[in-house]
Design an enzyme around this catalytic site. Structure first.
Site, short mmCIF file in Angstrom:
data_model
loop_
_atom_site.label_atom_id
_atom_site.label_comp_id
_atom_site.label_asym_id
_atom_site.label_seq_id
_atom_site.Cartn_x
_atom_site.Cartn_y
_atom_site.Cartn_z
N CYS B 90 2.89 -2.00 3.83
CA CYS B 90 1.91 -2.96 2.98
C CYS B 90 0.79 -3.42 3.54
CB CYS B 90 2.82 -4.00 2.34
SG CYS B 90 2.15 -4.55 0.90
N HIS B 198 8.24 -1.50 0.82
CA HIS B 198 8.79 -2.30 1.66
C HIS B 198 10.43 -2.06 2.30
CE1 HIS B 198 5.70 -5.62 1.79
NE2 HIS B 198 5.56 -5.01 0.67
N GLU B 200 11.75 -3.17 4.70
CA GLU B 200 12.40 -4.28 5.03
C GLU B 200 13.18 -5.18 4.11
OE1 GLU B 200 9.40 -4.17 4.64
OE2 GLU B 200 8.50 -6.14 4.33
#
Lengths: 82, 230
Positions: B90, B198, B200
């Protein structure tokens, strides 16, 4: 000396901010069909030599102020308030 | 991979996904280490780097434009040049593009709105250092959350990236107006990857989709591989 760098989205590059501004202006009743939103940076360049200032401004525009992939810029020397 | 690879997660002023990146990497067996933007070197023994999501330097001027001048970025550039893996997520992707480590640029979303949703991306290339366990066409569900994630490159650049296998991921549906629905790209040598989704946030089934696992595992695997002399 004072100078101004005007940064614009390049021709043909999508400008969602400009589109939002057009819609808002139309909501207000203005007859507009286009707006492009750019950026303005007033710079105090520490030189009195216009050529030197212009060369420095050109470099700083390429390296930081504008992203040449999607933005164009123009440099105006002098104090825009005068 | 004998020991857990040491992966540096860089925190810039305004980063806000660094903590999640640390947690996810740890969950997947890596040894994450914090790295600070003002440091001129990466932590000793760093084998991989993550530039996390957030709003570094308030997104002033353009997203990622200021972060690229952080002292640590010189070390990240040298690390990438040595062939070691760097992942930008990002805002990290935006920073890598502004720093010239990845091709293209991220523009404001076409729909003029922040987008926050689980999206599906497909693996478009398996030629990068991250793709050891990826399969072409493999679909991954990973959340996105961004206002300026519309990747842009001119037709010639896109053609070059396609020819060299540098387009890592595409969205299956239009998410933000990105050219070619491109969600992630790599550099020419395949050791720097950036993506808007994302990974994560997508590693624990308790919290939703787990499409982020292959992406982060790709980084961990790449980090664990000894670098051949350049």
């Amino acid at each position: 000396m004072k100078a101004t760098v005007l940064i614009r989205p390049k021709e043909g590059i999508l400008d969602p901010q400009g589109e939002a501004v057009v819609e808002a202006l139309q909501h207000l009743g203005f007859a507009v069909s286009g707006a492009r939103v750019g950026r303005l940076v007033d710079v105090q360049v520490d030189t009195d030599d216009p050529e030197e200032a212009r060369a420095a401004l050109d470099r700083m525009s390429h390296e930081l102020l504008a992203n040449p992939l999607i933005e164009s810029f123009t440099i105006e020397l002098g104090d825009r308030d005068e | 991979m004998s020991e857990a690879p040491r992966i540096a997660v860089v925190t810039f002023p305004g980063s806000n996904d660094d903590g999640d990146a640390m947690l996810a990497l740890e969950l997947l067996g890596a040894a994450p280490v914090r790295s600070w933007h003002a440091d001129s070197e990466l932590p000793e023994g760093t084998e991989g780097v993550v530039l996390p999501g957030g709003f570094s330097y308030g997104d002033y001027l353009r997203c990622g434009a200021i972060a690229r001048f952080a002292p640590v970025m010189e070390a990240v550039g040298a690390f990438a040049a040595s062939g070691r893996p760097v992942l930008g997520i990002c805002n990290g992707f935006q920073i890598l593009c502004e720093a010239g480590l990845l091709p293209g640029v991220l523009r404001p979303n076409r729909q003029q709105q922040f987008v926050c949703a689980d999206v599906t991306v497909t693996v478009e290339s398996t030629s990068s250092a991250f793709a050891g366990e990826w399969e072409l066409g493999q679909e991954l569900v990973i959340p996105v959350k961004h206002g300026e994630g519309s990747w842009f490159g001119g037709p010639q650049l896109v053609a070059e990236l396609e020819a060299r296998g540098q387009i890592a991921f595409r969205y299956t549906e239009d998410v933000n107006g990105a050219v070619g629905r491109i969600a992630g790209v790599t550099n020419a040598s395949g050791n720097v990857l950036g993506l808007m989704p994302h990974p994560e946030h997508a590693v624990d089934p308790l919290l939703g989709p787990t499409g982020g696992v292959p992406v982060l595992r790709g980084l961990i695997e790449a980090a664990g591989v000894p670098v051949l002399a350049a």
